[in-house]
Design a protein around this motif. Sequence first.
Motif, PDB file in Angstrom:
ATOM      1  N   VAL A  24      99.478  -0.278  18.032  1.00 18.02           N
ATOM      2  CA  VAL A  24      99.821   0.775  18.996  1.00 18.02           C
ATOM      3  C   VAL A  24      99.693   0.462  20.533  1.00 18.02           C
ATOM      4  O   VAL A  24     100.297   0.980  21.191  1.00 18.02           O
ATOM      5  CB  VAL A  24      98.735   1.870  18.752  1.00 18.02           C
ATOM      6  CG1 VAL A  24      99.283   2.701  17.362  1.00 18.02           C
ATOM      7  CG2 VAL A  24      97.434   1.444  18.661  1.00 18.02           C
ATOM      8  N   VAL A  25      99.126  -0.709  20.741  1.00 23.48           N
ATOM      9  CA  VAL A  25      98.763  -1.199  22.070  1.00 23.48           C
ATOM     10  C   VAL A  25      99.702  -2.221  22.539  1.00 23.48           C
ATOM     11  O   VAL A  25      99.738  -2.825  23.519  1.00 23.48           O
ATOM     12  CB  VAL A  25      97.233  -1.627  22.732  1.00 23.48           C
ATOM     13  CG1 VAL A  25      96.551  -0.225  22.622  1.00 23.48           C
ATOM     14  CG2 VAL A  25      96.843  -2.551  21.701  1.00 23.48           C
ATOM     15  N   GLY A  26     100.555  -2.938  21.627  1.00 25.68           N
ATOM     16  CA  GLY A  26     101.483  -3.829  21.712  1.00 25.68           C
ATOM     17  C   GLY A  26     100.961  -5.282  22.054  1.00 25.68           C
ATOM     18  O   GLY A  26     101.530  -6.027  22.679  1.00 25.68           O
ATOM     19  N   GLN A  27      99.878  -5.325  21.066  1.00 25.46           N
ATOM     20  CA  GLN A  27      99.369  -6.851  21.346  1.00 25.46           C
ATOM     21  C   GLN A  27     100.127  -7.622  20.756  1.00 25.46           C
ATOM     22  O   GLN A  27      99.895  -9.042  20.851  1.00 25.46           O
ATOM     23  CB  GLN A  27      98.121  -6.801  20.728  1.00 25.46           C
ATOM     24  CG  GLN A  27      96.850  -5.721  21.429  1.00 25.46           C
ATOM     25  CD  GLN A  27      95.618  -5.891  20.851  1.00 25.46           C
ATOM     26  OE1 GLN A  27      94.948  -7.058  20.602  1.00 25.46           O
ATOM     27  NE2 GLN A  27      95.081  -4.698  20.539  1.00 25.46           N
ATOM     28  N   GLY A  28     100.932  -7.669  19.719  1.00 27.55           N
ATOM     29  CA  GLY A  28     101.715  -8.623  18.970  1.00 27.55           C
ATOM     30  C   GLY A  28     101.194  -8.990  17.798  1.00 27.55           C
ATOM     31  O   GLY A  28     101.536  -9.866  17.118  1.00 27.55           O
TER      32      GLY A  28
END
Length: 129
Positions: free
Chosen positions: A76-80
């Motif tokens: 959800v936070v786009g950390q990969g």
Amino acid sequence: MAAAGERECRDYLERHRIPELLHRLAALLLYHRPEKPREFLIQALERVKAGKRAEGEYPYLMDEANLAAMFELLDVVGQGHVTAAQYREALKTLGLSTEDLQLGDDANITLDVFKEEVKKKMLESWAAY
């Protein structure tokens, strides 16, 4: 006596993993919603048979785009990457086994690893039939 017969039937179905097979076939059917469901199911079973003989691919419920979308929902936070716990839950959601996972709780799973491992688990699950 009837209980023994019923138990034999249940054991037979479980031994041959028939409930799981029917569940997977129903999921494929509902996902694709073909005009000719009987023909679709026959083709899916033929693909399972061909995949088992290494003459074709097993039917997939989720393609690359679906797996990427699922990964994005988890990340959800786009950390990969997603956590090992998120990965385990994703596998359970897809009805795939988590028994043989060798991941520590601090492991991070990237999109490429996620897609590769989920596809591998899908193949393993179909090969069991």
